[in-house]
Scaffold this active site. Structure first.
Site, short mmCIF file in Angstrom:
data_model
loop_
_atom_site.label_atom_id
_atom_site.label_comp_id
_atom_site.label_asym_id
_atom_site.label_seq_id
_atom_site.Cartn_x
_atom_site.Cartn_y
_atom_site.Cartn_z
N SER A 68 -6.84 -7.44 3.21
CA SER A 68 -5.75 -6.56 3.65
C SER A 68 -4.78 -7.36 4.51
O SER A 68 -5.18 -8.33 5.18
CB SER A 68 -6.33 -5.42 4.48
OG SER A 68 -5.32 -4.77 5.23
N TYR B 160 -11.76 -3.06 11.26
CA TYR B 160 -11.24 -3.27 9.89
C TYR B 160 -10.54 -4.63 9.79
O TYR B 160 -10.78 -5.40 8.86
CB TYR B 160 -10.27 -2.13 9.57
CG TYR B 160 -9.66 -2.13 8.19
CD1 TYR B 160 -10.34 -1.59 7.10
CD2 TYR B 160 -8.37 -2.61 7.96
CE1 TYR B 160 -9.77 -1.55 5.84
CE2 TYR B 160 -7.79 -2.59 6.71
CZ TYR B 160 -8.49 -2.05 5.65
OH TYR B 160 -7.91 -2.01 4.39
N1 LIG Z 1 -4.38 1.23 -0.12
C1 LIG Z 1 -3.92 0.23 0.61
O1 LIG Z 1 -2.75 0.22 1.03
C2 LIG Z 1 -4.82 -0.92 0.94
C3 LIG Z 1 -4.25 -2.02 1.61
C4 LIG Z 1 -5.05 -3.12 1.90
C5 LIG Z 1 -6.37 -3.12 1.52
N2 LIG Z 1 -6.91 -2.04 0.88
C6 LIG Z 1 -8.31 -2.13 0.47
O2 LIG Z 1 -8.41 -1.77 -0.88
C7 LIG Z 1 -9.74 -1.33 -1.15
C8 LIG Z 1 -9.67 -0.04 -1.93
O3 LIG Z 1 -9.10 0.97 -1.11
P1 LIG Z 1 -8.18 2.15 -1.68
O4 LIG Z 1 -6.91 2.08 -0.95
O5 LIG Z 1 -8.18 2.13 -3.16
O6 LIG Z 1 -8.97 3.41 -1.08
P2 LIG Z 1 -9.82 4.58 -1.78
O7 LIG Z 1 -10.39 5.33 -0.64
O8 LIG Z 1 -8.98 5.29 -2.77
O9 LIG Z 1 -10.96 3.81 -2.56
C9 LIG Z 1 -12.07 3.23 -1.92
C10 LIG Z 1 -13.28 3.46 -2.78
O10 LIG Z 1 -14.39 2.79 -2.14
C11 LIG Z 1 -15.50 3.65 -2.22
N3 LIG Z 1 -16.45 3.35 -1.15
C12 LIG Z 1 -16.32 3.61 0.18
N4 LIG Z 1 -17.44 3.27 0.82
C13 LIG Z 1 -18.30 2.78 -0.10
C14 LIG Z 1 -19.61 2.26 -0.06
N5 LIG Z 1 -20.31 2.21 1.10
N6 LIG Z 1 -20.17 1.84 -1.21
C15 LIG Z 1 -19.50 1.93 -2.38
N7 LIG Z 1 -18.27 2.43 -2.49
C16 LIG Z 1 -17.67 2.84 -1.36
C17 LIG Z 1 -14.92 5.04 -2.09
O11 LIG Z 1 -15.83 6.03 -2.56
C18 LIG Z 1 -13.65 4.92 -2.92
O12 LIG Z 1 -13.90 5.25 -4.28
C19 LIG Z 1 -10.42 -1.22 0.22
O13 LIG Z 1 -11.22 -2.36 0.44
C20 LIG Z 1 -9.26 -1.20 1.18
O14 LIG Z 1 -9.62 -1.68 2.47
C21 LIG Z 1 -6.15 -0.94 0.58
#
Ligand SMILES: NC(=O)c1ccc[n+]([C@@H]2O[C@H](COP(=O)([O-])OP(=O)(O)OC[C@H]3O[C@@H](n4cnc5c(N)ncnc54)[C@H](O)[C@@H]3O)[C@@H](O)[C@H]2O)c1
Length: 279
Positions: A141, A154
């Site tokens: 991130s 985080y």
């Molecule tokens: N959306 C953004 O702007 C953004 C930016 C930077 C990084 N990220 C990273 O992208 C990744 C995906 O996030 P997203 O934005 O798609 O969010 P999201 O909440 O839509 O998806 C995250 C998924 O991870 C699953 N999850 C959570 N805890 C878990 C566990 N203990 N075991 C297995 N699965 C688990 C959830 O059930 C969910 O399906 C994350 O690592 C997040 O930190 C997102």
């Protein structure tokens, strides 16, 4: 099957929602077979059912070593091998000022966001090393490199992923295994809907909210990250390892509310004049 990932087999952690779900759809469209490993077992099963015979799911908590091992084993048993591990599951986790941090929340954040990625790398390596090939991608991130974007736990976990990724890339290169990271910024997902609006299901409203103020009023979408992952795991990226691909629409180029990008400082020549005056 045609497509640039035809015949490849992937595990996507956190594949039931957001960036993970978008990447599952993209990898399937590119010809791969995919195991969705997500703690939301029902949502993972639903997406797998919609995605056809080249997709399976398994309820997985990425902080549990037996769970991660089982997800990798399902890929090998169900589709014959593992070519791609997308270690993407993550939570925003512990929130609040450092002096009031609840350590149970901090530990949970690190368990999912860092230990979970470590376990995914460990068990992917277990089955990739004997085959002498494979690609591992982890989701970091902008919070890893810019303060104030994420909470402390985080940010630390996402920075930890970068060190872990480079360390494992160095070890696995002699086995023909590439290890990289993607750095998404402000992408529409349940996580950002929860963060911005306090409602994880408010996807269309967070799409509008993230569009406001973004260049060309265009939010980041899971498909943007999926396209980067599709490239990084493809043979077109055969010489790319230890790399962090930033996919953030320029978020980390701005660095927040910089005084240098605004007002009088935006006037051409202003820095030259200030330099001459030695102010
Ligand atoms: N959306 C953004 O702007 C953004 C930016 C930077 C990084 N990220 C990273 O992208 C990744 C995906 O996030 P997203 O934005 O798609 O969010 P999201 O909440 O839509 O998806 C995250 C998924 O991870 C699953 N999850 C959570 N805890 C878990 C566990 N203990 N075991 C297995 N699965 C688990 C959830 O059930 C969910 O399906 C994350 O690592 C997040 O930190 C997102």
């Amino acid at each position: 099957m045609t497509g640039r990932l035809a015949g490849k087999v992937a595990v996507v952690t956190g594949g039931a929602s957001g960036i993970g779900a978008g990447t599952v759809r993209r990898l399937i469209a590119d010809g791969a077979s995919v195991v969705i490993a997500d703690v939301q077992g029902d949502a993972a099963a639903k997406l797998a059912a919609e995605s056809g015979a080249r997709c399976r799911s398994i309820a997985t908590d990425v902080s549990s070593e037996p769970d991660v091992a089982a997800a990798v084993d399902l890929a090998v048993a169900g589709f014959g091998r593992l070519d791609v591990m997308f270690a993407n599951a993550g939570i925003f986790g512990a929130y609040g000022p450092i002096e009031k941090a609840r350590m149970a929340d901090v530990d949970l954040t690190w368990a999912v966001d860092l230990r979970g990625v470590f376990l995914a790398m460990k068990h992917a390596a277990r089955v990739m090393i004997p085959r002498g090939s494979g690609v591992i991608i982890a989701t970091t991130s902008p919070a890893a490199v810019v303060g104030g974007i994420g909470n402390h736990a985080y940010s630390a976990a996402k920075a930890g992923i970068l060190g872990l990724m480079r360390s494992v890339a160095a070890e696995l290169r002699e086995h023909g295994i590439r290890v990289n990271a993607v750095m998404p910024g402000a992408v529409v997902s349940a996580m950002t809907a929860d963060l911005v609006l306090g409602e994880a299901s408010a996807i269309s409203r967070v799409t509008e909210a993230l569009a406001k103020g973004a260049p060309r009023n265009r939010p980041g979408l899971p498909d943007d990250i999926a396209a980067a992952v599709s490239f990084l795991v493809s043979d077109d990226a055969a010489f790319i390892t230890g790399h962090t691909m930033v996919v953030d629409g320029g978020l980390t180029t701005i660095g927040g509310d910089s005084p240098f990008a605004k007002g009088k400082y935006a006037t051409p020549g202003a820095f030259l004049e200030a330099g001459r005056r030695r102010t």
